[in-house]
Write an enzyme that holds these catalytic residues in place. Structure first.
Site, PDB file in Angstrom:
ATOM      1  N   THR A 227      -0.707  -1.686   9.957  1.00  0.00           N
ATOM      2  CA  THR A 227      -1.332  -2.482   8.897  1.00  0.00           C
ATOM      3  C   THR A 227      -0.192  -3.233   8.277  1.00  0.00           C
ATOM      4  O   THR A 227       0.606  -2.665   7.568  1.00  0.00           O
ATOM      5  CB  THR A 227      -1.978  -1.497   7.929  1.00  0.00           C
ATOM      6  OG1 THR A 227      -3.007  -0.895   8.670  1.00  0.00           O
ATOM      7  CG2 THR A 227      -2.539  -2.155   6.709  1.00  0.00           C
TER       8      THR A 227
ATOM      9  N   THR B 172       0.861  -1.187   0.000  1.00  0.00           N
ATOM     10  CA  THR B 172       0.000   0.000   0.000  1.00  0.00           C
ATOM     11  C   THR B 172       0.899   1.239   0.000  1.00  0.00           C
ATOM     12  O   THR B 172       1.312   1.707  -1.051  1.00  0.00           O
ATOM     13  CB  THR B 172      -0.976  -0.001   1.195  1.00  0.00           C
ATOM     14  OG1 THR B 172      -0.239  -0.226   2.413  1.00  0.00           O
ATOM     15  CG2 THR B 172      -2.027  -1.079   1.041  1.00  0.00           C
TER      16      THR B 172
END
Length: 424
Positions: free
Chosen positions: A209, A172
């Site tokens: 994350t 990401t």
């Protein structure tokens, strides 16, 4: 710095017959294949879906997982936890980037299961044998039709390039992919461990994350694999902090193909293989955790924090967490400022047994505080030069007892704010 030095694992890779595989990734493990697809969740339209599987869904395969401690668990985490708890033979992992599928209610669970079904169809397995993972924006729904279409179009391969592509597909805000593979010698032959991971923020002890997918060719039962994986996670991924924020989606998932040496704890002949597998898992997880900390959003510097001299292990952990989570400490780290007062202040705020007159602090080889008072080394030119390094060490000795621990910290700079002030 190499991982075993950072995390004090107490071994070097070569000392137990191990070697880092050049260009290693998850498909370096015999019996593992991977593939990627594009569901359109990236602006670049690059692949954003990855599928990892045991070739031919072998009967000797098994898997397990370790999941976020956050009570606001994402739908894929709940689905994967159910698979692990059911005792099913785990033969695949499917993951997407761009949408976390977190806080999405019943629809989120249905979408996670739809990913599971599509992946199972591609690899020829039962759907309850596939683990699911997602990463990205919280609170948004997956474009599930596009995601399942992307999964159905995936072509699987056991090539190293397929592993590299999978590592990129799950990124990401990562600046670079994270992957690693090692081969370690056992009395029954070579055990291979390979992995890929993503993570650059929402990284806090108790898992971060982050997603990490680990594979080994060892023949091992699920309970033993879970014990080994938990051991590795506790001393690697759970020892880092980028921003002290716990994700809804973290997971470390592991599969074993059963193509290599057999591992059975309690069996004198094969317990040595289990010990070798543990060390291989430790090294790979430490390597990836360190790569995540190096890639911390907006960070320019990494610090290895070592707590020593605590009166109890719980005190050591409390102090380490307080210092690693401190915005003041991390801002100082970004500026290369060895401001030891912030270290001592954080320690004093949480330690049950504490006396500032017993505390000493080092930045690398430079003792800047002795018995709670600054030393002449605090403002030395040599220390300033040391603090300009991209990786430094901080030691805080509480002087109260024999206990200690370690954390890895990323500096906090303006780039972190810029990355996160308008995520949605």
């Amino acid at each position: 710095m190499v991982p075993e030095e950072v995390f004090e694992l107490g071994f070097e890779l070569e000392s137990f017959g191990g070697r880092l595989l050049d260009g290693g990734t998850i498909t370096s493990v015999t019996g593992i294949e991977a593939g990627v697809g594009a569901a359109g969740m990236r602006r670049s339209k690059a692949p954003d879906v990855a599928l990892i599987a045991v070739e031919g869904t072998g009967k000797r395969a098994c898997g397990t997982g370790v999941f976020t401690a956050n009570k606001a668990k994402a739908a894929p985490v709940l689905v994967s936890m159910g698979v692990v708890e059911s005792g099913s033979s785990i033969e695949g992992i499917v993951a997407n980037a761009g949408c976390a599928n977190a806080l999405t209610g019943e629809k989120g669970l249905e979408d996670a299961k739809a990913m599971q079904r599509a992946a199972a169809h591609v690899i020829g397995a039962n759907e309850d044998c596939v683990l699911v993972a997602s990463t990205g924006i919280i609170g948004t729904f997956l474009p599930i039709e596009a995601v399942t279409s992307a999964i159905n179009a995936i072509a699987m391969s056991s090539s190293e390039d397929a592993g590299h592509q999978a590592a990129r597909a799950i990124m990401t805000t990562d600046r670079f992919p994270k992957e690693c593979a090692v081969g370690v010698e056992s009395i029954d032959g070579t055990v291979t461990v390979g992995a890929i991971a993503k993570g650059a923020a929402m990284l806090e002890p108790a898992m971060a994350t982050m997603l990490a997918f680990v594979a080994t060719d060892a023949f091992v039962d699920p309970n033993t694999l879970r014990r080994l994986l938990r051991n590795s996670v506790s001393k690697t991924f759970n020892k880092m902090s980028v921003d002290a924020c716990m994700s809804t989606n973290d997971c470390v998932l592991a599969v074993a193909t059963g193509e290599g040496p057999s591992v059975k704890f309690g069996d004198a002949v094969t317990s040595a293989v289990g010990n070798v597998l543990q060390k291989g898992l430790d090294f790979v997880c430490a390597y990836l955790a360190l790569e995540m900390a190096r890639d911390g959003e907006g960070s320019n510097r990494l610090a290895v924090l070592r707590i020593r001299g605590a009166a109890s292990q719980s005190d050591a952990e409390r102090v380490a967490r307080a210092i690693a989570s401190s915005t003041l400490v991390r801002c100082s780290l970004y500026g290369g400022d060895p401001y030891w007062g912030r270290i001592v202040a954080e320690a004093g705020s949480v330690a049950r047994y504490f006396d500032s007159r017993a505390v000493s602090v080092w930045y690398g080889p430079f003792e800047v505080c002795r018995n709670g008072v600054a030393t002449s080394e605090w403002h030395s030119n040599d220390l300033s030069s040391y603090m300009s390094s991209s990786e430094v060490e901080i030691v805080c000795d509480l002087g109260m007892g024999p206990f200690g621990t370690v954390r890895v910290i990323a500096a906090l700079g303006p780039g972190y704010v810029e990355e996160n002030m308008a995520t949605s």
